[in-house]
Motif scaffolding. Structure first.
Motif, short mmCIF file in Angstrom:
data_model
loop_
_atom_site.label_atom_id
_atom_site.label_comp_id
_atom_site.label_asym_id
_atom_site.label_seq_id
_atom_site.Cartn_x
_atom_site.Cartn_y
_atom_site.Cartn_z
N TYR A 156 0.84 -1.20 0.00
CA TYR A 156 0.00 0.00 0.00
C TYR A 156 0.87 1.25 0.00
O TYR A 156 0.63 2.20 -0.76
CB TYR A 156 -0.91 -0.02 1.23
CG TYR A 156 -1.67 1.26 1.46
CD1 TYR A 156 -2.85 1.53 0.76
CD2 TYR A 156 -1.20 2.23 2.36
CE1 TYR A 156 -3.55 2.71 0.96
CE2 TYR A 156 -1.90 3.40 2.57
CZ TYR A 156 -3.06 3.64 1.87
OH TYR A 156 -3.75 4.81 2.05
N ILE A 157 1.89 1.28 0.85
CA ILE A 157 2.76 2.45 0.94
C ILE A 157 3.42 2.73 -0.40
O ILE A 157 3.43 3.88 -0.88
CB ILE A 157 3.84 2.23 2.03
CG1 ILE A 157 3.18 2.14 3.40
CG2 ILE A 157 4.89 3.34 2.00
CD1 ILE A 157 4.13 1.67 4.50
N ARG A 158 3.96 1.70 -1.02
CA ARG A 158 4.70 1.90 -2.27
C ARG A 158 3.78 2.26 -3.43
O ARG A 158 4.24 2.80 -4.45
CB ARG A 158 5.54 0.67 -2.58
CG ARG A 158 6.62 0.43 -1.53
CD ARG A 158 7.70 -0.53 -1.97
NE ARG A 158 8.69 -0.74 -0.92
CZ ARG A 158 9.72 0.08 -0.68
NH1 ARG A 158 9.87 1.17 -1.42
NH2 ARG A 158 10.57 -0.17 0.31
N ARG A 159 2.49 2.01 -3.27
CA ARG A 159 1.54 2.41 -4.32
C ARG A 159 1.03 3.83 -4.11
O ARG A 159 1.03 4.65 -5.04
CB ARG A 159 0.38 1.42 -4.36
CG ARG A 159 -0.75 1.83 -5.31
CD ARG A 159 -1.76 0.72 -5.44
NE ARG A 159 -2.34 0.33 -4.18
CZ ARG A 159 -3.38 0.97 -3.61
NH1 ARG A 159 -3.92 2.03 -4.18
NH2 ARG A 159 -3.86 0.54 -2.45
N ALA A 168 9.10 9.34 -4.01
CA ALA A 168 9.50 7.94 -4.04
C ALA A 168 9.64 7.42 -2.61
O ALA A 168 9.86 8.18 -1.68
CB ALA A 168 10.82 7.79 -4.79
N VAL A 169 9.49 6.13 -2.46
CA VAL A 169 9.64 5.49 -1.15
C VAL A 169 10.94 4.69 -1.16
O VAL A 169 11.13 3.80 -1.98
CB VAL A 169 8.46 4.55 -0.84
CG1 VAL A 169 8.65 3.87 0.50
CG2 VAL A 169 7.15 5.32 -0.87
N PRO A 203 5.45 1.87 9.40
CA PRO A 203 6.75 2.54 9.35
C PRO A 203 7.09 3.20 10.69
O PRO A 203 6.20 3.70 11.39
CB PRO A 203 6.55 3.59 8.25
CG PRO A 203 5.50 3.02 7.37
CD PRO A 203 4.56 2.29 8.30
N VAL A 204 8.35 3.20 11.04
CA VAL A 204 8.82 3.80 12.29
C VAL A 204 8.27 5.22 12.43
O VAL A 204 8.30 6.01 11.47
CB VAL A 204 10.36 3.82 12.32
CG1 VAL A 204 10.88 4.79 13.37
CG2 VAL A 204 10.90 2.43 12.58
N LEU A 243 5.17 10.65 4.83
CA LEU A 243 4.66 10.58 3.46
C LEU A 243 3.41 9.70 3.39
O LEU A 243 2.46 10.00 2.66
CB LEU A 243 5.74 10.03 2.53
CG LEU A 243 6.95 10.93 2.29
CD1 LEU A 243 7.97 10.20 1.42
CD2 LEU A 243 6.54 12.25 1.63
N THR A 244 3.41 8.61 4.15
CA THR A 244 2.27 7.70 4.13
C THR A 244 1.02 8.37 4.69
O THR A 244 -0.07 8.25 4.12
CB THR A 244 2.59 6.42 4.92
OG1 THR A 244 3.76 5.80 4.38
CG2 THR A 244 1.44 5.44 4.87
N VAL A 245 1.16 9.07 5.81
CA VAL A 245 0.01 9.76 6.39
C VAL A 245 -0.50 10.84 5.44
O VAL A 245 -1.71 10.98 5.23
CB VAL A 245 0.37 10.37 7.76
CG1 VAL A 245 -0.79 11.20 8.29
CG2 VAL A 245 0.73 9.28 8.75
N CYS A 246 0.41 11.59 4.83
CA CYS A 246 -0.01 12.61 3.86
C CYS A 246 -0.77 11.98 2.70
O CYS A 246 -1.81 12.50 2.25
CB CYS A 246 1.21 13.37 3.34
SG CYS A 246 1.98 14.50 4.53
N ALA A 247 -0.27 10.86 2.20
CA ALA A 247 -0.95 10.18 1.09
C ALA A 247 -2.33 9.69 1.51
O ALA A 247 -3.30 9.80 0.72
CB ALA A 247 -0.10 9.00 0.62
#
Length: 278
Positions: A156-159, A168-169, A203-204, A243-247
């Motif tokens: 999910y994160i990488r998408r 980019a991740v 993620p940490v 980045l994940t929370v923003c996405a």
């Protein structure tokens, strides 16, 4: 936290709550019960021979009445240390009716109120120093819990991160997180962390990042979060969590009003992250 669902859903969940109260031998005392997203849960105060308690009803179609979200509160009760403050789970009851599965979760009742009725802060909060000192201790204790559960999946994160943030991740470092540690899942003035459906690996710094980003509309509280959780938010590894929370916010902004309101500050925050990295 969420508005009452459509009448068929509301009626079905109220019936399930009545069924649970009868089966558990408790009295419904909820004057203003709390609805979960699209009526999936219904929660409120009850009384038993032991005094006040809190009853949460979860409903799903029979084929979905299982799995990670279904068992999150039970596994949290079993696996998490006392250093992670949360209401104790006293009893569980499962049943099915008319193609639906239900779980009643009977918790310790607390007179404490949630910090915010909305997951995203709309006004600065006034919380005691003890609350702020306890927050990093609780999240650190949680981060060290070993589990096979996943709160946020790598696929999910990488998408979604490239799709919704343009970033980019890179390498992802993992720890254990609540996964939905927003302002409506925190109680005060004594710290309690509520709603353990989705806990697992992330993620940490994920919980710290979420709390900070969900406070961006309230600069004083956002600054207080950064101060209290500096050891997590200043770690370069937390960048993936941010980045994940923003996405997640931008992905849901077109269908959830409080995310729509947060989308602008999130975009500004992404720009700040880009400038910091430059």
């Amino acid at each position: 936290m969420f508005s009452e669902p459509d009448e068929p859903t509301a009626s079905r969940m109220r019936t399930a709550r009545t069924t649970a109260c009868t089966a558990l031998g408790i009295q419904d005392r909820a004057e203003d019960p709390i609805w979960g997203y699209e009526g999936r849960t219904l929660s409120g105060r009850v009384t038993s021979t032991d005094g006040d308690e809190w009853l949460r009803i979860v409903g799903a179609t029979e084929d979905r009445a299982k799995g990670k979200l279904w068992d999150g509160p039970r596994t949290a009760e079993e696996a998490l240390p006392a250093a992670v403050p949360r209401p104790a789970l006293h009893r569980l009851l499962d049943w099915t009716a008319d193609g639906w599965g239900y779980r009643a979760e009977l918790y310790e009742h607390t007179p404490l109120g949630v910090v915010s009725r909305s997951p995203v802060l709309e006004h600065d909060v006034d919380l005691p120093e003890l609350w702020w000192r306890g927050l990093p201790l609780a999240l650190d204790a949680l981060a060290g819990v070993a589990t096979f559960r996943e709160a946020v999946r790598e696929e999910y994160i990488r998408r979604v991160v490239p799709e919704f943030t343009g970033h980019a991740v890179g390498e992802i470092q993992w720890s254990t997180a609540h996964g939905d540690c927003h302002w409506a899942n925190l109680a005060g003035p004594k710290l309690l962390i509520l709603d353990w459906e989705g806990w697992g690996t992330a993620p940490v710094g994920f919980d710290a990042a979420l709390l900070h980003i969900y406070a961006l509309q309230t600069p004083d509280t956002a600054a207080r979060v950064r101060q209290a959780l500096a050891h997590a938010l200043d770690d370069p590894a937390v960048h993936v969590a941010e980045l994940t929370v923003c996405a997640q916010v931008l992905q849901a902004a077109d269908r959830t009003p409080f995310y729509a309101a947060l989308a602008g500050p999130v975009r500004h925050y992404l720009t700040a992250l880009e400038n910091k990295a430059a």
